[in-house]
Each structure stands twice: as C-alpha cells, then as structure tokens.
Design an enzyme around this catalytic site. Structure first.
Site, PDB file in Angstrom:
ATOM      1  N   CYS A 110       0.818  -1.216   0.000  1.00  0.00           N
ATOM      2  CA  CYS A 110       0.000   0.000   0.000  1.00  0.00           C
ATOM      3  C   CYS A 110       0.849   1.261   0.000  1.00  0.00           C
ATOM      4  CB  CYS A 110      -0.973  -0.005   1.170  1.00  0.00           C
ATOM      5  SG  CYS A 110      -0.194   0.006   2.803  1.00  0.00           S
TER       6      CYS A 110
ATOM      7  N   CYS B  11       8.573  44.238   1.077  1.00  0.00           N
ATOM      8  CA  CYS B  11       8.594  44.603   2.498  1.00  0.00           C
ATOM      9  C   CYS B  11       7.282  44.168   3.129  1.00  0.00           C
ATOM     10  CB  CYS B  11       8.791  46.111   2.637  1.00  0.00           C
ATOM     11  SG  CYS B  11       8.624  46.718   4.335  1.00  0.00           S
TER      12      CYS B  11
ATOM     13  N   CYS C 109       5.251  47.797   3.994  1.00  0.00           N
ATOM     14  CA  CYS C 109       4.798  48.757   2.975  1.00  0.00           C
ATOM     15  C   CYS C 109       4.757  48.174   1.570  1.00  0.00           C
ATOM     16  CB  CYS C 109       5.695  49.993   2.998  1.00  0.00           C
ATOM     17  SG  CYS C 109       7.377  49.693   2.385  1.00  0.00           S
TER      18      CYS C 109
ATOM     19  N   CYS D 223      14.866  39.723   8.937  1.00  0.00           N
ATOM     20  CA  CYS D 223      15.215  39.563  10.350  1.00  0.00           C
ATOM     21  C   CYS D 223      14.576  38.291  10.888  1.00  0.00           C
ATOM     22  CB  CYS D 223      14.768  40.765  11.170  1.00  0.00           C
ATOM     23  SG  CYS D 223      15.249  40.647  12.917  1.00  0.00           S
TER      24      CYS D 223
ATOM     25  N   HIS E 166      18.228  42.882  17.806  1.00  0.00           N
ATOM     26  CA  HIS E 166      18.110  41.980  16.662  1.00  0.00           C
ATOM     27  C   HIS E 166      19.260  42.193  15.688  1.00  0.00           C
ATOM     28  CE1 HIS E 166      13.498  41.128  17.067  1.00  0.00           C
ATOM     29  NE2 HIS E 166      14.170  40.898  18.184  1.00  0.00           N
TER      30      HIS E 166
ATOM     31  N   HIS F  11      -1.700   1.709   7.279  1.00  0.00           N
ATOM     32  CA  HIS F  11      -2.230   1.550   5.922  1.00  0.00           C
ATOM     33  C   HIS F  11      -2.217   2.900   5.211  1.00  0.00           C
ATOM     34  CE1 HIS F  11      -4.353  -0.144   2.589  1.00  0.00           C
ATOM     35  NE2 HIS F  11      -5.390   0.661   2.751  1.00  0.00           N
TER      36      HIS F  11
END
Length: 744
Positions: free
Chosen positions: A387, A576, A579, A587, A621, A659
């Site tokens: 199967c 972006c 916008c 990031c 960041h 299955h």
C-alpha cells in the site's frame, strides 16, 4: 471530568508524573484513554481519592480516581512521552526492566532500530543523540537520534531549531525515533558474513527444521498444571529476565497467524488461532485459541473479560500469550510462508491482469480524466504490504506530469541494464496503463519491487512494508535522477533533496496549539533551520512533522491549496512585509511577530527596517541584507507588486494504522478530488485478491478552503471520513508548478 474549570489553579511547577492504566470517563463525559501521561504539583494523591492532574499531551486538566493511575519517575515519564500510542506506552511501562534497560542507552551505543511503520525489520545504527525535543526541556519527551549504518534512509540532519545536536555524514544517515523503536544491539548481532545472512536465502527455499526456534514450554505453577494459569486474567508478574526473553520471543514464530494450528502446555492442548491482538490492560500480544476439545473450566465461547473477540462453541476458547504458543507438532515443521513473488506471478492473478501501454500517455484531467479512474478495480491493485508504494505512485503520476522526467531520460553509457528495465517497467507497465485505462494490476507493481530490490541491494522490497521515503530514495537512486530541489543553510553548499521533512519546535510557524497550515509549518521549519531554497522547484514533496504512524506533532494539519515560496527563496525579489516596497533585509528574530505586518516571514525595505528596530524590544536583533539579482541592486524598485512564486497542491499521501491511502486532484475546479485505496476490498478470503477502488470525495474541498480558526472549533470525529483522513492522517503533501514543470 475533562475541561471542568471549577478546580483551583495549579501554580506550582508539576513534579509528580502518572500514567493512566485504564480508560477513564469523567462526569462531564470527557474520555481519557489509558496510556495517557499526567503531571501534578504537590503531595501524592490519597488512596481511592480523586485528584487533579494535567494531561501532558493536551495540557487539559482532569480529575480522576487514584486507582486509575500509577506514578512514574521523572525519567520514566520523559522516556514515555515521546511514545504517542497509549497502548505502546502502557505496555512498555509494565515491563519495568525493559524500560530501564532502554533508558540506559547512551550516545555511542550500538543499536537496532525499527525504521518502517509496520514491518518488524530492525537495522543497525549508532545512537548519536538522546534528549528532549521541545520548548520545555523539563517536560519534553526524550527522543533518540540514531545514525543508520546499513540502510541510510533517514531524513534528519542532526539539527533542531537551528541548533546542532549531533552530526551525521548526510541527512539520509540520521533518524529520530522514540524509545519503543530503539533496541540495544546484542554481542551476537554484529556484522555477519554474507553466507550467514538469512536475507540472502532464496525466497522459495524452505527453512530447515533446525533453524526454527521454539519457545520453552510454559510451567503452569503445579506438577499437574492448570489451564487457569495460562488464561489472561490472572496476575502473572514477570521478572527482568523474563521480560527480556519475552521481547525476543515475540518474533520467535513469524509463521503463527490467524488459522495457525498450535499447541500449548505439556502434555499439549491443541487448538487453532482465531484471534491475535492486545486486549485492554494487557501489555503484550495475546492469541485467542479455539481448542479441539472443550475444557471443563477456565474457557469461554470467545468472550474475554466481557468482550467478544471471536465465536466458538462454549468451553473451547482459551486466551494465552502468543509467545506461549508453538506450532502443532503432530503436523511436522511449519511450512514456509507463501512466496509473494511467485504467488503474484501465478495464473490465479490472470483475471486481474492489466495491459502494457508502450506509447507515452499524458494524465487525463477534468471530469473525463476523473471518470476514467473512478470505481472498483481502479487505481493500482495492492498485494503483500504494497500500500505504501501503490499510494505513492498514484499521488506522483495519476494527474500530474511534473515527475515524468523519471520515465523519459534516455540511457547513457554509465547506465546499467537495471536502469532501462526499471524506467521502462515504470513507464509502460504502471504509469501509462494507469493514465490510459485507469487500472494497474499487482503483478506489475511486484515486478517493480523486484527490480528495485535487486538494483538497489535493498532486501525486503518484495514482501515487507516500507515507508514512502524509502521508496522515493531508492527509485531516484536506481534511475540516477537529479534531486527535485536544492536547499541551503546560511552560506554553506546547497544540498539536493527529493523531499523535505518538516521539523517543528512546539508551536512554531504561528500555529500555536491550533490547526497549522502546511504554509506555516514549512515557513517555521525553514526559519528554525536557517534554510532557503536555492531556486523555485517544479515539484515539492513535503513530509509532515511526524514519525511514521506513531508520533504526530499536530492532531490536525490543513494542507495549503497554494504554497507561496517567494519569501523562502534565495536571490528572489521580495516585498517589504509592511509597505510592500522592495525589501532589502530580513530579520529571523522578528519571525512570526504578530505586531509587525502580515504573514510570518519578516523582510523590510530600508525605511521600515529602521522604524521597526527602533523599538527597545528589537534593538538587539541582527537583521541581514538580502541578496538581490544584480539588475535590481542599483535600480529603483519596479512599479506594481512583485511576482510571487507559488505552487499548487495536487496530491496527498495519508497513513492510518499502518495503511497508506491517497488523495489526488484531477482538475483545477473545487471538488475535483479523488480518494484511492489499493486494498479497499478483498475477494477469496485470507489468500484471496485485493480489489482497489477510487471514489470521488468532493466534500474535502469545503474543509481545505476553511481557515485554521474554523477548523479548530470542529471535532475531528464529526468530519466526513475522507476529510478526517486527509486532515488528521496526512503523511506527505505533493505540490507542483505546472508552468515550471514545462522546462524543469
């Protein structure tokens, strides 16, 4: 009583763990199945008093009687949490010595692992990682990362959430498994000479009687013996040695099955196996025997503990542990199992034969193409654990030509005879007949299994159930096909892939604990691994975050009808997220932040990047510049929206209780979905023939078009059967780009 909010809040960190040893139904009607794991803060519950605890699988609070649960150590709970099947959990818990020995495995140990969902095949490996995989290291289940030695059919690169946990020569050598699938290799299980390998025995060569192992005859506790001590209702406690022996001997008689003639006890009692399974609260496989002669006590008519498992005359049903059974010695050595290759090639299969179609046949689409495949004896006939292969082939080729390059590459001087044999067999005996006549018989698929087994030096392909990823890996290797796509981590060299297995950390991908979409899961997995596609593929096969039929990261997954890869590609212009101007940086640390823009990925133009990262929560960041095509580096952004790179869902492979079945889309309009089961019915009893079936399932379109929030409030049990299987049992989702498929 599930979901009752009248209990006092628990604020302490859970530090006591329990396993439910019986199904429990609360006053509110909530059902908690046996094998569930729970945690509780505070003192242990008083005997026979109900107590509040949290279900580890769902985090729901339940109140249950103390007698329904058994306390676990923190180590035991961690080992069992990654085992998602409740009955498997309970069975392993009841074998304390076995759980302790498995739990003692450490990186560097040589192990045997079960890599397929249904077969008992165990292959050699080395344990490379043992530890948690989740948000909370305190409560996450312990998972084992194994390097496969003999059969590199894995798909884990040793990383999780961007962190390297261990190293493998390639992702094909790595696999993640729960404790139930990992066994310590014994001293006599090392590499053997080829002449000693039983897998090289001819399929029609019967085993010698001396090679057949018999379990010891059981002692019944008294000189004369009593059937009541063999009945599964007593209190048989196993010592550590017997647990290990039982684990080995469960496979001592692979020939024992329904209708096998067996004997138990000494002097022997003879009977026929009428049922094999695991009754509630029993930790190992049980056989229900219909005895030749009734016994005066201790037997029934097929009922055990109030539940009927089969029907026979009163006093002739005896339930015993399967490992206590041995073949009936009055009839000599048991016959070897029927050779599946010889049976499939026998004249008996002639009435199910399908035609060979040498001319190239494109897939039929729309209503006409769908009608060609609908009905009984349509699709691909199943036979002998096929199967997984039947459903995968149906997904790949029934209604899409995106993978037809597998069928058409001319042979060159570096290709051996096996290449042309495999290619032509797949093209003329399977794909073309499926598309032209809507049916392929099992003999054709068995021929493909035979040549793959020989060309790939991969035993078991003609008889055992494999996993779809094993089949795909071997097929591409034998046909020497280029990978379907390439993926790159950071600035490393790209890696070619046939399919991509999604790995998730907790609720990554914006899915939380709700119903995630495949789009969210793919984005979350790639961001967590810092991965990008090097270019848009024409075909993308995605493996859902689960391990075979057992471990499922999500109870329900919504297959995205359209997959947008634009933000997951290298060197591709992106908008972006705020916008919609041309993005210049991305990031990963902003990923999924609901307060920033739409979608999940986070890329910014120069102005929006500065605005977003002025916030004190984001000043730390580390955004990075996007690589843009050279022609866009120093030019003004193009007017209007940027083009999107999208793919469409065209098939899905699903698994339920070992299955595999398939869903395929036969046209662009909503509702043009078909459901395929290669073993939908059977003719001729146990040794008969499977009849495949393809049925329309337009109702799945209604659910595929729902939002995750709409699906979240629905009870999966209330869904139509096909929709439930597609949403709850998805194993692989197949996407294609018809436009790119024209030249890729």
């Amino acid at each position: 009583m599930t979901g009752d909010r009248s209990h006092p809040p628990i604020t302490m960190r859970p530090r006591r763990f329990f396993i439910l040893v019986q199904d429990f139904s609360g006053e509110g009607g909530g059902q908690v199945p046996r094998g569930s794991l729970l945690s509780q803060a505070g003192e242990p519950p008083a005997l026979d008093c109900p107590f509040w605890a949290k279900l580890l699988d769902t985090e729901a609070m339940v109140q249950l009687p103390a007698r329904a649960a058994r306390e676990l150590s923190k180590e035991q709970a961690g080992m069992l949490q990654a085992v998602t099947n409740g009955d498997e959990r309970l069975g392993l818990f009841r074998q304390e010595g076995l759980l302790r020995r498995r739990g003692a495995l450490r990186p560097g140990d040589r192990v045997r692992v079960q890599i397929t969902s249904a077969s008992g095949e165990k292959v050699r490996g080395v344990l490379r990682y043992r530890g948690p995989m989740g948000d909370s290291k305190e409560q996450a289940g312990v998972i084992f990362g194994v390097e496969l030695v003999d059969q590199p059919v894995g798909s884990w690169d040793g990383k999780f959430s961007g962190q390297s946990l261990c190293h493998f020569p390639s992702p094909e050598h790595g696999i993640l498994l729960p404790i139930t699938k990992v066994h310590k290799e014994k001293a006599d299980e090392g590499p053997k000479a080829l002449s000693d390998d039983p897998s090289l025995r001819l399929l029609n060569d019967p085993p010698s009687p001396s090679s057949i192992r018999y379990p010891p005859r059981p002692e019944w506790g008294s000189p004369h013996g009593s059937p009541s001590s063999l009945l599964m209702g007593g209190t048989e406690e196993q010592g550590e040695g017997e647990e290990e022996e039982g684990e080995e001997e469960e496979l001592a008689f692979p020939l024992l099955e329904i209708n096998s003639m067996v004997e138990v006890h000494d002097p022997p009692i003879y009977g026929v196996i009428r049922w094999i399974g695991a009754p509630p609260d029993v930790g190992e496989t049980i056989a229900g025997l219909e005895l030749e002669e009734p016994l005066p006590s201790g037997c029934t008519d097929g009922i055990y503990r109030g539940m009927r498992y089969f029907q026979c005359p009163p006093g002739k049903a005896l339930f015993v542990k399967l490992r206590h059974c041995r073949p009936d010695a009055r009839f000599g050595a048991p016959q070897p199992p029927e050779n599946p290759v010889l049976r499939c090639n026998s004249l008996a299969f002639r009435v199910y034969a399908s035609e060979r179609v040498p001319e190239d046949t494109p897939p039929g689409l729309g209503e006409e193409g769908g009608q060609r495949l609908m009905g009984w004896k349509k699709g691909i006939q199943g036979h002998c654990n096929s199967c997984y292969l039947d459903a995968t082939l149906f997904c790949m080729f029934a209604f899409s030509s995106v993978l037809d390059s597998l069928l058409l590459r001319p042979a060159d001087k570096n290709d051996g005879a096996s290449y042309e044999e495999t290619r032509d067999l797949l093209r003329t005996e399977i794909v073309n007949p499926l598309r032209k006549h809507g049916y392929v018989c099992a003999t054709k698929v068995m021929s493909l299994r035979r040549v793959l087994e020989a060309a790939g030096h991969s035993p078991g392909f003609t008889s055992e159930e494999k996993d779809p990823e094993e089949f795909l890996t071997l097929l591409f290797r034998v046909l020497k096909m280029e990978p379907l796509f390439k993926i790159r981590s950071a600035d490393k060299d790209p890696q070619g892939c046939i399919f991509y297995q999604i790995f998730m950390e907790g609720g990554a991908g914006g899915a939380g604990r709700g119903v995630p979409t495949v789009q969210q899961l793919l984005e979350g997995s790639l961001v967590a691994g810092d991965l990008k596609f090097t270019e848009a593929p024409s075909c993308l096969i995605l493996q859902m975050p689960r391990n075979g039929k057992d471990y499922k990261a999500f109870a329900t997954i919504l297959p995205s009808l359209e997959l947008d890869l634009t933000d997951l590609l290298e060197d591709t212009p992106r908008e972006c997220c705020i916008c919609q101007d041309l993005a210049r940086s991305e990031c990963p640390e902003c990923y999924g932040d609901p307060s920033i823009g739409t979608g999940s990925t986070r890329q910014y133009c120069t102005v929006c990047w500065q605005q977003v990262h002025r916030h004190r929560a984001r000043r730390s960041h580390h955004p990075r510049a996007l690589r843009l095509p050279p022609e866009l580096e120093h030019l003004p952004p193009p007017p209007g929206p940027l083009p999107r790179q999208t793919m469409q869902l065209y098939a899905a492979l699903c698994i339920q209780t070992s299955h595999y079945v398939a869903f395929a889309r036969h046209g662009p309009h909503r509702g043009q979905w078909l459901f395929f089961d290669s073993m939908a019915d059977r003719q001729g009893g146990q040794n008969g023939f499977n009849i495949p079936r393809v049925t329309p399932c337009p109702e799945v379109a209604d659910y595929l078009e729902m939002s995750p929030e709409e699906l979240q409030v629905l009870d999966p049990k209330s869904l139509p059967p096909c929709a439930r299987r597609l949403l709850c049992d998805a194993y692989m989702c197949l996407y294609h780009s018809p436009t790119l498929g024209l030249y890729k």
